[in-house]
Design a protein around this motif. Structure first.
Motif, PDB file in Angstrom:
ATOM      1  N   TYR A  99       0.417  -1.617   0.128  1.00 32.79           N
ATOM      2  CA  TYR A  99       0.105   0.159   0.230  1.00 32.79           C
ATOM      3  C   TYR A  99       0.882   1.676  -0.130  1.00 32.79           C
ATOM      4  CZ  TYR A  99      -0.286  -0.091   5.441  1.00 32.79           C
ATOM      5  OH  TYR A  99       0.052  -0.281   7.260  1.00 32.79           O
ATOM      6  N   GLN A 129      -7.514   5.842   7.215  1.00 35.35           N
ATOM      7  CA  GLN A 129      -6.521   6.980   7.906  1.00 35.35           C
ATOM      8  C   GLN A 129      -5.747   7.598   6.407  1.00 35.35           C
ATOM      9  OE1 GLN A 129      -6.946   8.467  10.790  1.00 35.35           O
ATOM     10  NE2 GLN A 129      -9.413   7.460  10.066  1.00 35.35           N
ATOM     11  N   THR A 166      -0.744   5.704  13.454  1.00 35.59           N
ATOM     12  CA  THR A 166      -0.978   4.544  12.385  1.00 35.59           C
ATOM     13  C   THR A 166       0.352   4.736  11.745  1.00 35.59           C
ATOM     14  OG1 THR A 166      -1.548   4.503  10.385  1.00 35.59           O
ATOM     15  CG2 THR A 166      -3.213   5.965  11.084  1.00 35.59           C
ATOM     16  N   VAL A 167       0.757   4.136  11.805  1.00 35.08           N
ATOM     17  CA  VAL A 167       2.478   3.981  11.082  1.00 35.08           C
ATOM     18  C   VAL A 167       2.638   4.274   9.760  1.00 35.08           C
ATOM     19  CG1 VAL A 167       4.683   2.105  10.803  1.00 35.08           C
ATOM     20  CG2 VAL A 167       3.340   2.730  13.268  1.00 35.08           C
ATOM     21  N   ASP A 308       4.304  -6.326  17.773  1.00 37.59           N
ATOM     22  CA  ASP A 308       5.450  -6.705  17.114  1.00 37.59           C
ATOM     23  C   ASP A 308       6.088  -7.607  17.873  1.00 37.59           C
ATOM     24  OD1 ASP A 308       4.465  -6.136  14.532  1.00 37.59           O
ATOM     25  OD2 ASP A 308       5.777  -4.706  13.573  1.00 37.59           O
ATOM     26  N   ILE A 330      -3.331  -2.928  19.735  1.00 41.34           N
ATOM     27  CA  ILE A 330      -3.084  -2.092  18.462  1.00 41.34           C
ATOM     28  C   ILE A 330      -3.751  -3.253  17.682  1.00 41.34           C
ATOM     29  CG2 ILE A 330      -0.944  -1.902  16.799  1.00 41.34           C
ATOM     30  CD1 ILE A 330      -0.596  -0.581  19.266  1.00 41.34           C
ATOM     31  N   ARG A 374       5.337 -12.948  12.973  1.00 39.27           N
ATOM     32  CA  ARG A 374       5.450 -12.670  14.513  1.00 39.27           C
ATOM     33  C   ARG A 374       4.939 -14.355  15.238  1.00 39.27           C
ATOM     34  NH1 ARG A 374       9.596  -9.468  12.753  1.00 39.27           N
ATOM     35  NH2 ARG A 374       9.203  -7.830  11.283  1.00 39.27           N
TER      36      ARG A 374
HETATM   37  N1  EPU Z   1      -6.136   1.621  11.738  1.00 35.08           N
HETATM   38  C1  EPU Z   1      -6.885   1.957  11.641  1.00 35.08           C
HETATM   39  N2  EPU Z   1      -6.960   3.145  10.402  1.00 35.08           N
HETATM   40  C2  EPU Z   1      -5.999   3.247   9.292  1.00 35.08           C
HETATM   41  C3  EPU Z   1      -4.979   2.681   9.582  1.00 35.08           C
HETATM   42  C4  EPU Z   1      -4.603   2.137  11.191  1.00 35.08           C
HETATM   43  O1  EPU Z   1      -7.875   1.970  11.833  1.00 35.08           O
HETATM   44  O2  EPU Z   1      -5.987   3.927   8.438  1.00 35.08           O
HETATM   45  C5  EPU Z   1      -5.573   0.842  13.197  1.00 35.08           C
HETATM   46  C6  EPU Z   1      -5.023  -0.693  12.336  1.00 35.08           C
HETATM   47  O3  EPU Z   1      -5.939  -1.389  12.472  1.00 35.08           O
HETATM   48  C7  EPU Z   1      -4.536  -0.608  13.831  1.00 35.08           C
HETATM   49  C8  EPU Z   1      -3.638  -0.231  14.213  1.00 35.08           C
HETATM   50  O4  EPU Z   1      -4.720   1.345  13.469  1.00 35.08           O
HETATM   51  O5  EPU Z   1      -5.410  -1.373  15.010  1.00 35.08           O
HETATM   52  C9  EPU Z   1      -2.547   0.573  13.558  1.00 35.08           C
HETATM   53  O6  EPU Z   1      -2.231   0.220  12.810  1.00 35.08           O
HETATM   54  P1  EPU Z   1      -0.708   0.740  11.619  1.00 35.08           P
HETATM   55  O7  EPU Z   1      -1.331   1.749  10.613  1.00 35.08           O
HETATM   56  O8  EPU Z   1       0.231   1.528  12.879  1.00 35.08           O
HETATM   57  O9  EPU Z   1       0.200  -0.740  11.908  1.00 35.08           O
HETATM   58  P2  EPU Z   1       0.448  -1.308   9.799  1.00 35.08           P
HETATM   59  O10 EPU Z   1       0.571   0.351   9.142  1.00 35.08           O
HETATM   60  O11 EPU Z   1      -0.654  -2.226   9.796  1.00 35.08           O
HETATM   61  C10 EPU Z   1       2.429  -1.371  10.397  1.00 35.08           C
HETATM   62  C11 EPU Z   1       3.564  -2.768  10.490  1.00 35.08           C
HETATM   63  C12 EPU Z   1       3.610  -3.993  11.039  1.00 35.08           C
HETATM   64  C13 EPU Z   1       2.994  -2.943  12.313  1.00 35.08           C
HETATM   65  C14 EPU Z   1       2.203  -2.475  13.020  1.00 35.08           C
HETATM   66  C15 EPU Z   1       2.591  -1.790  14.471  1.00 35.08           C
HETATM   67  C16 EPU Z   1       4.665  -2.621   8.440  1.00 35.08           C
HETATM   68  C17 EPU Z   1       4.916  -3.433   6.994  1.00 35.08           C
HETATM   69  N3  EPU Z   1       3.908  -3.422   9.291  1.00 35.08           N
HETATM   70  O12 EPU Z   1       1.582  -1.734  10.626  1.00 35.08           O
HETATM   71  O13 EPU Z   1       4.117  -5.117  11.080  1.00 35.08           O
HETATM   72  O14 EPU Z   1       2.328  -4.283  14.091  1.00 35.08           O
HETATM   73  O15 EPU Z   1       2.971  -1.390  11.664  1.00 35.08           O
HETATM   74  O16 EPU Z   1       3.980  -1.057  14.395  1.00 35.08           O
HETATM   75  O17 EPU Z   1       5.819  -1.395   8.076  1.00 35.08           O
HETATM   76  C18 EPU Z   1       5.398  -7.148  11.545  1.00 35.08           C
HETATM   77  O18 EPU Z   1       6.427  -6.703  11.473  1.00 35.08           O
HETATM   78  O19 EPU Z   1       5.274  -8.095  11.766  1.00 35.08           O
HETATM   79  C19 EPU Z   1       3.733  -6.178  10.907  1.00 35.08           C
HETATM   80  C20 EPU Z   1       2.722  -6.628  11.299  1.00 35.08           C
END
Ligand code: EPU
Length: 422
Positions: A99, A129, A166-167, A308, A330, A374
């Motif tokens: 994405y 988001q 959100t990361v 993680d 999370i 993980r």
């Molecule tokens: N969320 C929303 N709306 C959004 C975006 C996020 O509701 O538009 C929610 C998610 O559902 C979740 C929370 O916000 O409940 C946090 O999500 P975030 O966007 O921070 O996570 P991500 O970008 O999907 C990345 C890492 C994950 C890691 C998380 C948290 C990457 C590719 N993935 O995911 O990595 O767990 O941040 O640090 O960078 C892993 O490495 O095993 C892994 C899953």
């Protein structure tokens, strides 16, 4: 006939020695798509040799980039020939980070069409988001039929306030905003080390990003980004997994090439359990010193305890003395490893997003299946601790994110090998 692979671990050997940590998966996952924004060749060093990186390189090639990838050394990407703006389902579903091509393509050519991303099934993982951020920048963005489309004549800098930290959303909006006209301010931004690394990478290409690592990121749009040579930061989750494995096997391991300040939440928990942890400039030594105490863990955004590492941490806590309470705040479904740990003798009850772990004297080897990346790390740790042989299936999850993990563990004295089966 399809041949698959499994890992066999004869547990019980304390891990001892020195091991070098690889470059970060999640930072590579952001930096590689970001190269699309450059006008010239970028060379990125310290990129790990993992399946997620192979999948990202594949997407770049399909868009028209030239990619020269020397696994474990560098990836050199020439984005000048890019003429595509679509990432299809078969490519996008391989990983979550697909994405990031939305933000990067939108920033490069004002147009992106990317199938809904795959990645670990650990909850619903909406991307509202990300879309909200793109729309605030003036793009039309929608998700229909499993495809996310975003387009804009001209992206315009603006203020964006995320509803939650959100990361992925923070990274995607940074990618879209870096060449937007005017100033973008992201409030309630994620502060993870790879957000800072992405900002440093983009700044090394001529971007103007300030505040990464705090919850307010200020971006002054620039018209062009030039090529660069950059080395990504070490993987803090691999570092943490190795720290946990060292503690779990009652070993003595020095993890080199890491950044100890990124590991503070885990280090604090290990110290609380009674593990001996010594920080050096770019290394961490983890040693057994006394029987472990149960501790409570609550996952949080950085600098809190990382989600993680929650899963491998659960494996370690299965044999700590007393009751540990692990809360996952999370993701909704990040306890799928618990059923597998239970097959190995762990005593755990899961209630909603909380796992209650009653420490037992010993885990026992069993056949187990990885359900996500993980969870795979948790099963590796459990297999190393257990008495007897553990067979781990569905290795593709582990291979997505851990570089040559069984070689690293074997170099520390683990009895682990991979074998094919039909
Ligand atoms: N969320 C929303 N709306 C959004 C975006 C996020 O509701 O538009 C929610 C998610 O559902 C979740 C929370 O916000 O409940 C946090 O999500 P975030 O966007 O921070 O996570 P991500 O970008 O999907 C990345 C890492 C994950 C890691 C998380 C948290 C990457 C590719 N993935 O995911 O990595 O767990 O941040 O640090 O960078 C892993 O490495 O095993 C892994 C899953």
């Amino acid at each position: 006939m399809v041949t698959k692979e499994r890992l066999l671990i004869n547990g019980g050997n304390p891990l001892v020695g020195e091991v070098h940590v690889s470059g970060g998966k999640n930072t590579s996952a952001a930096v590689i798509p970001a190269v699309l924004l450059a006008d010239d060749v970028c060379t990125i060093e310290n990129i790990p040799d993992i399946e997620d990186v192979h999948a990202l390189a594949d997407i770049l090639v399909s868009l028209g980039a030239k990619v020269d990838y020397e696994p474990g050394v560098h990836i050199r990407i020439d984005p000048r020939g890019i003429d595509g703006w679509q990432v299809d389902y078969r490519k996008a579903k391989k990983l979550r980070a697909s994405y990031y091509f939305l933000g990067a393509l939108l920033g490069r050519c004002g147009r992106a069409e990317v199938a809904y991303p795959g990645g670990c099934k650990i909850g619903s993982r909406p991307i509202d988001q990300h879309l909200k951020g793109f729309m605030a920048l003036g793009a039309e963005a929608e998700e229909r039929g499993g495809i996310i489309t975003a387009k804009a004549e001209q992206l315009l800098g603006t203020d964006i306030f995320f509803d939650m930290v959100t990361v992925g959303g923070t990274i995607n909006v940074m990618l879209a905003a870096v060449k937007a006209q005017g100033k973008t301010v992201i409030y309630n931004a994620a502060k993870e080390p790879h957000i800072v690394d992405l900002a440093n990478f983009l700044n090394s290409m001529g971007a103007n990003i300030k505040g990464a690592g705090t919850d307010v990121i200020r971006i002054k749009g620039v018209p062009h980004l030039h090529g660069t040579t950059y080395a990504v930061i070490p993987d803090q989750i691999e570092t943490g997994t190795l720290m946990i494995a060292a503690a779990a096997t009652r070993g003595d391991v020095t993890i080199t090439g890491c950044i100890p300040t990124h590991m503070e939440a885990l280090t604090a928990k290990l110290l609380e359990m009674g593990v001996r942890v010594t920080d050096m400039d770019d290394a961490i030594r983890v040693r057994f010193q006394q029987a472990y105490r149960a501790v409570n863990v609550k996952t949080q955004v950085y600098p809190g305890f990382p989600t993680d590492l929650q899963q491998p941490m659960c494996a370690l806590l299965t044999t700590a003395h007393g009751t540990s309470i692990v809360q996952e705040t999370i993701f909704e479904q990040r306890f799928r490893h618990i059923d597998e740990l239970s097959r190995m003798g762990a005593q755990v009850r899961v209630m909603d997003r909380t796992a209650i772990i009653e420490g037992v004297a010993q885990l026992y080897g069993a056949p187990v299946t990885t359900t996500d990346l993980r969870a795979g790390a948790a099963l590796l740790v459990a297999g190393l601790m257990a008495q007897g042989t553990t067979e781990i299936y569905e290795l593709e999850y582990i291979d997505r994110g851990y570089e040559h993990i069984e070689d690293k563990l074997r170099s520390l004295g683990a009895d682990i090998h991979r074998e094919a089966f039909i």
